[in-house]
Design a protein around this motif. Structure first.
Motif, PDB file in Angstrom:
ATOM      1  N   LYS A  88      34.019  10.897  -4.437  1.00  0.00           N
ATOM      2  CA  LYS A  88      34.861  11.182  -5.611  1.00  0.00           C
ATOM      3  C   LYS A  88      35.727   9.968  -5.955  1.00  0.00           C
ATOM      4  O   LYS A  88      35.840   9.587  -7.121  1.00  0.00           O
ATOM      5  CB  LYS A  88      35.742  12.403  -5.329  1.00  0.00           C
ATOM      6  N   ASN A  89      36.342   9.362  -4.957  1.00  0.00           N
ATOM      7  CA  ASN A  89      37.209   8.206  -5.190  1.00  0.00           C
ATOM      8  C   ASN A  89      36.440   7.020  -5.765  1.00  0.00           C
ATOM      9  O   ASN A  89      36.904   6.367  -6.698  1.00  0.00           O
ATOM     10  CB  ASN A  89      37.908   7.773  -3.901  1.00  0.00           C
ATOM     11  N   VAL A  90      35.276   6.739  -5.214  1.00  0.00           N
ATOM     12  CA  VAL A  90      34.506   5.572  -5.630  1.00  0.00           C
ATOM     13  C   VAL A  90      33.862   5.789  -6.994  1.00  0.00           C
ATOM     14  O   VAL A  90      33.957   4.936  -7.872  1.00  0.00           O
ATOM     15  CB  VAL A  90      33.439   5.206  -4.564  1.00  0.00           C
ATOM     16  N   VAL A  91      33.225   6.933  -7.179  1.00  0.00           N
ATOM     17  CA  VAL A  91      32.541   7.212  -8.446  1.00  0.00           C
ATOM     18  C   VAL A  91      33.541   7.299  -9.594  1.00  0.00           C
ATOM     19  O   VAL A  91      33.256   6.862 -10.705  1.00  0.00           O
ATOM     20  CB  VAL A  91      31.692   8.499  -8.327  1.00  0.00           C
ATOM     21  N   GLY A  92      34.736   7.797  -9.334  1.00  0.00           N
ATOM     22  CA  GLY A  92      35.748   7.945 -10.375  1.00  0.00           C
ATOM     23  C   GLY A  92      36.582   6.703 -10.629  1.00  0.00           C
ATOM     24  O   GLY A  92      37.444   6.700 -11.505  1.00  0.00           O
ATOM     25  N   ASP A  93      36.351   5.620  -9.877  1.00  0.00           N
ATOM     26  CA  ASP A  93      37.178   4.421 -10.009  1.00  0.00           C
ATOM     27  C   ASP A  93      36.796   3.626 -11.262  1.00  0.00           C
ATOM     28  O   ASP A  93      35.620   3.467 -11.575  1.00  0.00           O
ATOM     29  CB  ASP A  93      37.015   3.539  -8.772  1.00  0.00           C
ATOM     30  N   ASP A  94      37.802   3.134 -11.974  1.00  0.00           N
ATOM     31  CA  ASP A  94      37.596   2.277 -13.135  1.00  0.00           C
ATOM     32  C   ASP A  94      37.494   0.844 -12.648  1.00  0.00           C
ATOM     33  O   ASP A  94      38.467   0.282 -12.138  1.00  0.00           O
ATOM     34  CB  ASP A  94      38.763   2.442 -14.115  1.00  0.00           C
ATOM     35  N   LEU A  95      36.331   0.242 -12.804  1.00  0.00           N
ATOM     36  CA  LEU A  95      36.086  -1.100 -12.260  1.00  0.00           C
ATOM     37  C   LEU A  95      36.872  -2.191 -12.970  1.00  0.00           C
ATOM     38  O   LEU A  95      36.926  -3.325 -12.489  1.00  0.00           O
ATOM     39  CB  LEU A  95      34.590  -1.414 -12.302  1.00  0.00           C
ATOM     40  N   ASN A  96      37.497  -1.872 -14.084  1.00  0.00           N
ATOM     41  CA  ASN A  96      38.343  -2.850 -14.771  1.00  0.00           C
ATOM     42  C   ASN A  96      39.707  -2.989 -14.109  1.00  0.00           C
ATOM     43  O   ASN A  96      40.456  -3.898 -14.444  1.00  0.00           O
ATOM     44  CB  ASN A  96      38.526  -2.462 -16.239  1.00  0.00           C
ATOM     45  N   PHE A  97      40.029  -2.082 -13.212  1.00  0.00           N
ATOM     46  CA  PHE A  97      41.367  -2.060 -12.615  1.00  0.00           C
ATOM     47  C   PHE A  97      41.304  -2.071 -11.091  1.00  0.00           C
ATOM     48  O   PHE A  97      42.040  -1.371 -10.423  1.00  0.00           O
ATOM     49  CB  PHE A  97      42.156  -0.849 -13.118  1.00  0.00           C
ATOM     50  N   LEU A  98      40.424  -2.889 -10.540  1.00  0.00           N
ATOM     51  CA  LEU A  98      40.298  -3.007  -9.087  1.00  0.00           C
ATOM     52  C   LEU A  98      41.470  -3.802  -8.529  1.00  0.00           C
ATOM     53  O   LEU A  98      41.978  -4.715  -9.172  1.00  0.00           O
ATOM     54  CB  LEU A  98      38.992  -3.724  -8.729  1.00  0.00           C
ATOM     55  N   ASN A  99      41.865  -3.462  -7.326  1.00  0.00           N
ATOM     56  CA  ASN A  99      42.911  -4.211  -6.626  1.00  0.00           C
ATOM     57  C   ASN A  99      42.257  -5.137  -5.620  1.00  0.00           C
ATOM     58  O   ASN A  99      41.199  -4.841  -5.073  1.00  0.00           O
ATOM     59  CB  ASN A  99      43.872  -3.260  -5.906  1.00  0.00           C
ATOM     60  N   LYS A 100      42.922  -6.259  -5.364  1.00  0.00           N
ATOM     61  CA  LYS A 100      42.416  -7.236  -4.406  1.00  0.00           C
ATOM     62  C   LYS A 100      43.579  -7.774  -3.596  1.00  0.00           C
ATOM     63  O   LYS A 100      44.647  -8.036  -4.135  1.00  0.00           O
ATOM     64  CB  LYS A 100      41.725  -8.382  -5.156  1.00  0.00           C
TER      65      LYS A 100
END
Length: 166
Positions: A88-100
């Motif tokens: 759920k966490n991974v599939v629902g993540d917006d890849l434009n707002f990844l943290n690093k």
């Protein structure tokens, strides 16, 4: 004077605002790999995920913290490792707002950590207190291919900052 102030106020109100959550330090390659991880989890492609994990990796299997040594063991425990919460966490993540951070890119709010050895480690040989793995990335990765270096399918104990299993 009032017209100038009014004009400036309207100009500022109409100007696009940069989103503070967007992290420009996440590279195109890291975003592409995160997208591949997300797609593999969506289609339940255990083989692809297992091929792209850096072993050994420590994860929760049931209520126990377990070290997964290789792809064969990962595939055997896949449904326990990539559980409903991680999915759920991974599939629902917006890849434009990844943290690093210095450990890598956090996908799914930290459910999966991606490290790209092609970037170079900004903190070589430093103790990684949040890492769930045994060996530091610079000792195990080759050729700049991003890999999954940690999967948080438990919770993090706030006092020790270590993964704990329910």
């Amino acid at each position: 004077m009032i017209r100038t102030l009014l004009f400036l106020a309207l100009l500022l109100a109409a100007a696009p605002v940069a989103d503070a959550a967007y992290n420009p330090n996440v590279t195109v390659r890291e975003r592409a790999f995160a997208s591949s991880v997300q797609a593999a989890i969506k289609r339940n492609d255990a083989n692809w995920i297992a091929e792209n994990v850096r072993y050994p990796i420590r994860v929760c299997v049931g209520a126990e913290l377990t070290q997964i040594k290789d792809k064969k063991q990962f595939l055997k425990e896949y449904s326990s490792i990539i559980d409903a919460r991680v999915e759920k966490n991974v599939v629902g993540d917006d890849l434009n707002f990844l943290n690093k951070n210095f450990q890598g890119v956090l996908l799914g709010g930290g459910s999966i950590l991606i490290y790209d050895s092609g970037e170079g480690d900004p903190a070589p040989k430093r103790q990684r207190s949040l890492s769930l793995n045994v060996a530091p990335p610079e000792e195990t990765l080759e050729g700049g291919h991003p890999l999954i270096t940690a999967i948080n399918n438990g919770s993090v104990d706030p006092t020790s900052r270590r993964l704990k299993c329910q």
